[in-house]
Design a protein around this motif. Structure first.
Motif, short mmCIF file in Angstrom:
data_model
loop_
_atom_site.label_atom_id
_atom_site.label_comp_id
_atom_site.label_asym_id
_atom_site.label_seq_id
_atom_site.Cartn_x
_atom_site.Cartn_y
_atom_site.Cartn_z
N ARG A 230 27.33 1.93 9.27
CA ARG A 230 28.55 1.47 9.95
C ARG A 230 29.54 0.89 8.94
N LEU A 231 29.01 0.12 7.98
CA LEU A 231 29.88 -0.51 6.97
C LEU A 231 30.66 0.55 6.20
N PHE A 232 29.95 1.56 5.70
CA PHE A 232 30.61 2.56 4.86
C PHE A 232 31.50 3.49 5.67
N SER A 233 31.20 3.72 6.96
CA SER A 233 32.07 4.57 7.78
C SER A 233 33.32 3.84 8.21
N SER A 234 33.17 2.60 8.66
CA SER A 234 34.32 1.88 9.20
C SER A 234 35.17 1.24 8.12
N PHE A 235 34.53 0.87 7.02
CA PHE A 235 35.24 0.16 5.94
C PHE A 235 34.94 0.85 4.61
N PRO A 236 35.50 2.06 4.43
CA PRO A 236 35.11 2.87 3.27
C PRO A 236 35.38 2.20 1.92
N GLN A 237 36.27 1.21 1.90
CA GLN A 237 36.52 0.52 0.62
C GLN A 237 35.26 -0.17 0.09
#
Ligand code: HNI
Length: 142
Positions: free
Chosen positions: A32-39
């Motif tokens: 979820r972290l990398f999908s929603s907040f790719p930075q």
């Protein structure tokens, strides 16, 4: 900021369920972290960040295990996490804003997996706990 007695009880009671699914919960949180907040991916150039990759599963387990160490040492989180706090501040140099994003993704994962446990009260207690944990992991920056 400190946890009240009833907040501590809430955190500890739901921890047993989380600990039993540590890898799955940690992996979903990171997905979820990398999908929603790719930075946030910029800290992991050396990882295969495809959802559910072996590296993400291993890392997800480690992160949730560290949250578990904090739960088990709920009266003394700072000393339980000294090493981790030094790692994030001095070596990894993760910008503190990212801790809010990760905490959010963990809460969403808990809500999705334990919908009937995730009352507003449980939500608030976990939010506070993760914010205490995050400030401990970033306090060495100052
Ligand atoms: Ni974090 C390594 C726990 C937030 C980027 N992190 C770890 C390890 C644990 C851990 C445990 C493994 C340490 C070891 O191997 O000795 N990290 C936590 C916890 C939180 C957190 C409990 C928040 C509650 N980490 C973050 C955030 C980022 C982050 C917000 C960046 C977006 N962490 C890293 C990176 C590593 C890391 C990068 C090193 C990974 C590796 O294995 O190379």
């Amino acid at each position: 900021m400190s946890l009240t007695k009833s907040e501590r009880a809430i955190i500890m009671s739901i921890w047993d369920k989380i600990g039993m699914q540590a890898e799955a919960i940690g992996t979903e949180t990171l997905d979820r972290l990398f999908s929603s907040f790719p930075q946030t991916k910029t800290y992991f150039p050396h990882f295969d960040l495809h959802p559910g990759s072996p590296q993400l599963r291993t890392h997800g387990s480690k992160v949730v295990a560290a949250v578990g160490d904090a739960v088990k040492n709920i009266d003394n989180i700072a000393s339980a996490l000294t090493k981790l706090s030094e790692l994030h501040a001095y070596i990894l140099r993760v910008d503190p804003v990212n801790f809010k994003l990760l905490s959010h993704c963990l809460l969403v994962t808990l809500a999705a997996r334990f919908p009937s446990d995730f009352t507003a009260e449980v939500h608030a207690a976990w939010d506070k706990f993760m914010s205490i944990l995050s400030s401990i992991l970033t306090e060495k920056y100052r």
